[in-house]
Design an enzyme around this catalytic site. Structure first.
Site, short mmCIF file in Angstrom:
data_model
loop_
_atom_site.label_atom_id
_atom_site.label_comp_id
_atom_site.label_asym_id
_atom_site.label_seq_id
_atom_site.Cartn_x
_atom_site.Cartn_y
_atom_site.Cartn_z
N TYR A 254 0.83 -1.21 0.00
CA TYR A 254 0.00 0.00 0.00
C TYR A 254 0.87 1.26 0.00
O TYR A 254 2.10 1.18 -0.09
CB TYR A 254 -0.99 -0.05 1.17
N ASN B 129 0.08 -7.32 -3.49
CA ASN B 129 -0.32 -6.14 -4.27
C ASN B 129 0.83 -5.56 -5.10
O ASN B 129 1.02 -4.35 -5.18
CB ASN B 129 -0.90 -5.06 -3.35
#
Ligand SMILES: Cc1cc2nc3c(=O)[nH]c(=O)nc-3n(C[C@H](O)[C@H](O)[C@H](O)COP(=O)(O)O)c2cc1C
Length: 376
Positions: free
Chosen positions: A187, A242
């Protein structure tokens, strides 16, 4: 089987934990779907998992609209969200538990459908996630390719810090016992840390010191609100979630841990490399380095480790001095009474991956407590 180390007290900042079975932050996407306000159902879920003197880390919670990347995720940037969280916190406190809030900005792990005005997601640099099989989730839950994010202007970075600061203030108002800054799992803050996602040429990019600057400035902002001993941070060196992944994590994370060490934080929380990306698939790497073992020598404070632990491996990690407490994710989802089950050797209920994200009671508040473990 009673795991004497796992079930011994631990001082975390000003709090005396009664045991070291921590609930890991777990995104469940079950807040109110248009206001992103935590609901009574969420309070029930957390209260089920609270124990006297036990620490829960509440799910990753966007500090601002631009920090969102999933539907149904609660926020901490509106008055109603603060009030909703107060319901959760009160329910946990009523059972004698402690609860920290994980502060989140997803950066490029988003989609324009979540963003104010349908704008592009923001990131350190205009580098999209292109890893095979990785897709963005739109605000109505569709899976689509990631867009190329917009690089934040240098002047906008103070707004990001300010959003974290305000979220820390809001969390305090909601009654939380502390906050954990989400510096893990690909993130925004990890995008700044890592060289392949941070191509900036200002003071927030380039060398390791510059790439670590935003995380450290946000830690400072949270500390100003809470005091260092009520602020934790989560990192995932060697993680691959991610689209993240630093080619040589050791110098980067050694710098970060050394910079965090003198701050006097409540704790440092590592996700073990073997379980990075646990929300999407079963991954269990062999022969990967252990974050807690690698970085423990650089850290004098409380260390929480997470990722694929069982009662046995948790006990061993603490007994060997690798970690002070263990955060459990998936098995805490399916075992609301996890501490008692581990302590007494009761069998564990398996989790159902299909109900991890979104929905209502099913797979959320309907997992049973062990009949022998039921507290009157
Ligand atoms: C459904 C699900 C949601 C998760 N949400 C978060 C989150 O909000 N914040 C975070 O830092 N990690 C999140 N994780 C990672 C977990 O906190 C934990 O590190 C991971 O599941 C490995 O621990 P475990 O093997 O005990 O499940 C999530 C994992 C799962 C399975």
């Amino acid at each position: 089987m009673n795991f004497p180390h796992l079930f011994s007290p631990l001082q975390v900042g000003p709090y005396r934990l009664a045991h070291r079975v921590v609930m890991a932050p777990l995104t469940r996407m079950r807040a109110e779907r248009s206001s992103f306000v935590p609901r009574p159902l969420n309070a029930e879920y957390y209260a089920q998992r609270a124990t006297p003197g036990g620490l829960l880390i509440a799910e990753a919670t966007p500090v601002t609209m631009a920090g969102r990347g999933n539907p149904g995720v609660p926020g901490i940037y509106s008055r109603a969200q603060i009030e909703g969280w107060r319901g959760v916190v009160d329910a946990v406190h009523a059972k004698g538990g402690l609860i920290f809030l994980q502060l989140w900005h997803v950066g490029r792990v988003s989609h324009s459908s979540h963003q104010p005005g349908g704008a592009l997601p923001v990131a350190p640099s205009a580098v999209p996630i292109t890893n095979e099989g990785m897709l963005a989730m739109t605000s109505d839950g569709k899976m689509v390719p990631y867009e190329t994010p917009r690089a934040l202007e240098t002047g906008e970075i103070k707004d990001v810090i300010e959003a974290f600061r305000q979220a820390a203030v809001n969390a305090k108002e909601a009654g939380f016992d502390g906050v954990e800054v989400h510096g893990a799992n690909g993130y925004l803050l990890e995008q700044f840390l890592q060289s392949h996602t941070n191509l900036r040429t200002d003071q927030y990019g380039g060398g390791i010191e510059n790439r670590a600057r935003l995380l450290l400035e946000i830690m400072q902002a949270a500390i100003e609100v809470w005091g260092a001993d009520r602020v934790g941070v989560r990192l995932s060196p060697y993680g691959i979630a991610n689209g993240s992944g630093e080619a040589d994590p050791m110098p980067l994370y050694a710098h970060v841990v050394k910079a965090l060490d003198p701050l006097g934080l409540a704790y440092l929380h590592f996700i073990e490399p073997r379980s990075s990306g646990a929300g999407r698939a079963e991954v269990n790497w062999q022969n990967v380095p252990s974050a807690m073992v690698l970085f423990r020598p650089l850290w004098r404070g409380v260390l929480i480790a997470a990722g694929g632990f069982t009662g046995e491996t948790a006990e061993a990690a603490i007994a060997q001095g690798h970690a002070d407490a263990i955060a459990f994710g998936r098995i805490f989802i399916s075992n609301p009474d996890l501490p008692r089950r581990l302590q007494h050797g009761f069998p564990l209920t398996p989790y159902n991956r299909a109900t991890f994200y979104g929905g209502d009671e099913a797979g959320y508040t309907d997992y049973p407590v062990h009949e022998q473990g039921a507290i009157a």
